[in-house]
Scaffold this motif. Sequence first.
Motif, PDB file in Angstrom:
ATOM      1  N   THR A   1      65.454 -14.978  60.373  1.00  0.00           N
ATOM      2  CA  THR A   1      65.153 -16.408  60.485  1.00  0.00           C
ATOM      3  C   THR A   1      66.436 -17.227  60.587  1.00  0.00           C
ATOM      4  O   THR A   1      66.515 -18.192  61.358  1.00  0.00           O
ATOM      5  N   ARG A   2      67.448 -16.819  59.830  1.00  0.00           N
ATOM      6  CA  ARG A   2      68.736 -17.524  59.912  1.00  0.00           C
ATOM      7  C   ARG A   2      69.337 -17.395  61.311  1.00  0.00           C
ATOM      8  O   ARG A   2      70.049 -18.298  61.761  1.00  0.00           O
ATOM      9  N   TRP A   3      69.048 -16.296  61.973  1.00  0.00           N
ATOM     10  CA  TRP A   3      69.560 -16.086  63.327  1.00  0.00           C
ATOM     11  C   TRP A   3      68.619 -16.674  64.384  1.00  0.00           C
ATOM     12  O   TRP A   3      68.909 -16.600  65.584  1.00  0.00           O
ATOM     13  N   GLY A   4      67.477 -17.212  63.945  1.00  0.00           N
ATOM     14  CA  GLY A   4      66.522 -17.775  64.892  1.00  0.00           C
ATOM     15  C   GLY A   4      65.813 -16.712  65.722  1.00  0.00           C
ATOM     16  O   GLY A   4      65.433 -16.970  66.874  1.00  0.00           O
TER      17      GLY A   4
ATOM     18  N   GLU B   1      56.644 -15.912  60.027  1.00  0.00           N
ATOM     19  CA  GLU B   1      57.681 -15.577  61.007  1.00  0.00           C
ATOM     20  C   GLU B   1      57.259 -14.451  61.951  1.00  0.00           C
ATOM     21  O   GLU B   1      57.910 -14.197  62.966  1.00  0.00           O
TER      22      GLU B   1
END
Length: 379
Positions: free
Chosen positions: A197-200, A247
């Motif tokens: 998620t941090r990396w999209g 996600e």
Amino acid sequence: MLYRDFKGERLSRLGFGAMRLPCVDGDNARPDQAAVDQMVDYALEQGVNYFDTAWGYHAGQSEVVLGRSLARHPRDSYYLADKFPGYDLANMDKVEEIFERQLEKTGTDHFDFYLIHNVCEMNVDEYLNPAHGIVDYLLAQRDAGRIRHLGFSAHGAIPCMERFLEAYGEHMEFCQIQLNFLDWEFQDARGKVELLTRWGIPVWVMEPVRGGKLAQITEAEAARLHELRPDESTVAWAFRFVQGVPEVCVTLSGMSNLDQLRENVATFSEERPLGEEERAALQEVVDDLLGRGTVPCTACRYCTSHCPMGLDIPKLLELYNEAIVTGGSGGFIPSMFVGTLPEDKRPSACLGCGSCAAVCPQQIDIPGTLADFAEKLAG
């Protein structure tokens, strides 16, 4: 059928995994073409549009059989995913040869989704080695339209995934990880989702039922789940858990017969998120699964300073627990990881001196556990 939007594509949230296809006389290398045709037809009729295969599935025949089944339908009616088999280090210099052969085997001129397969501790150094030109070649195929979306799958731990992402994360459009109600904490699937998620990067799920093992629960546990949801099977419970992770875009299921496909299609026909009481019931199942012969290591690392061989005992005990839960001769992930270690750092290198056990706050019989682990791996 439930769907998720991915870059303008409408993907079915249930993906058809072609790793456990019905076979002739139980021979894994002989998928039953007629049975697969029937399943593919039904899947498409019910709105499933994502189909996943790989070079090594069914001794190389999955790509062929699935390709034949899908070729009977319009090419724009489904999405086809395949993978580069870097789990075998002998393939690292063969990316062009293998990719061209995969197109031939599946009978298509492009893959909608293509994955760098099974990034893990065993192969990450080679994946990161620019001399092989793997990512450069695959990016060129994406630019040429022969790959529409490029991603990767990972069985490695978070530090391994971080290394890969630091090198190639800007090019990765999706990532496939093992995620289910057991591995949410056990293999830190939660942490992997947070990393992605941090990396999209959207999440694809493999092993949502751990090859069916999460359906093998006690009668009492099954009765408890049935009491809360009388109309759903234990397999459906596993899928409902995954559906509750926002996600997740696609959840793959390796279905072996039409009945399994029908049941999974029904599960993915509507949203039925788990409530607090239901999640607590699943946690009881997790606690039971982890209690079946696993050891209560807390990774305090008191033991490591007393090991004359310098073994990473907490990591080895973590892998032992994975082997116990998986069953068989030790499981894929433990054997894969241990295979990357030098001989003098493997469970078999334990001298049995007992220095580690003498300082273990959990009073674990570490030498006995490592000896059992070595035996399982040898088996």
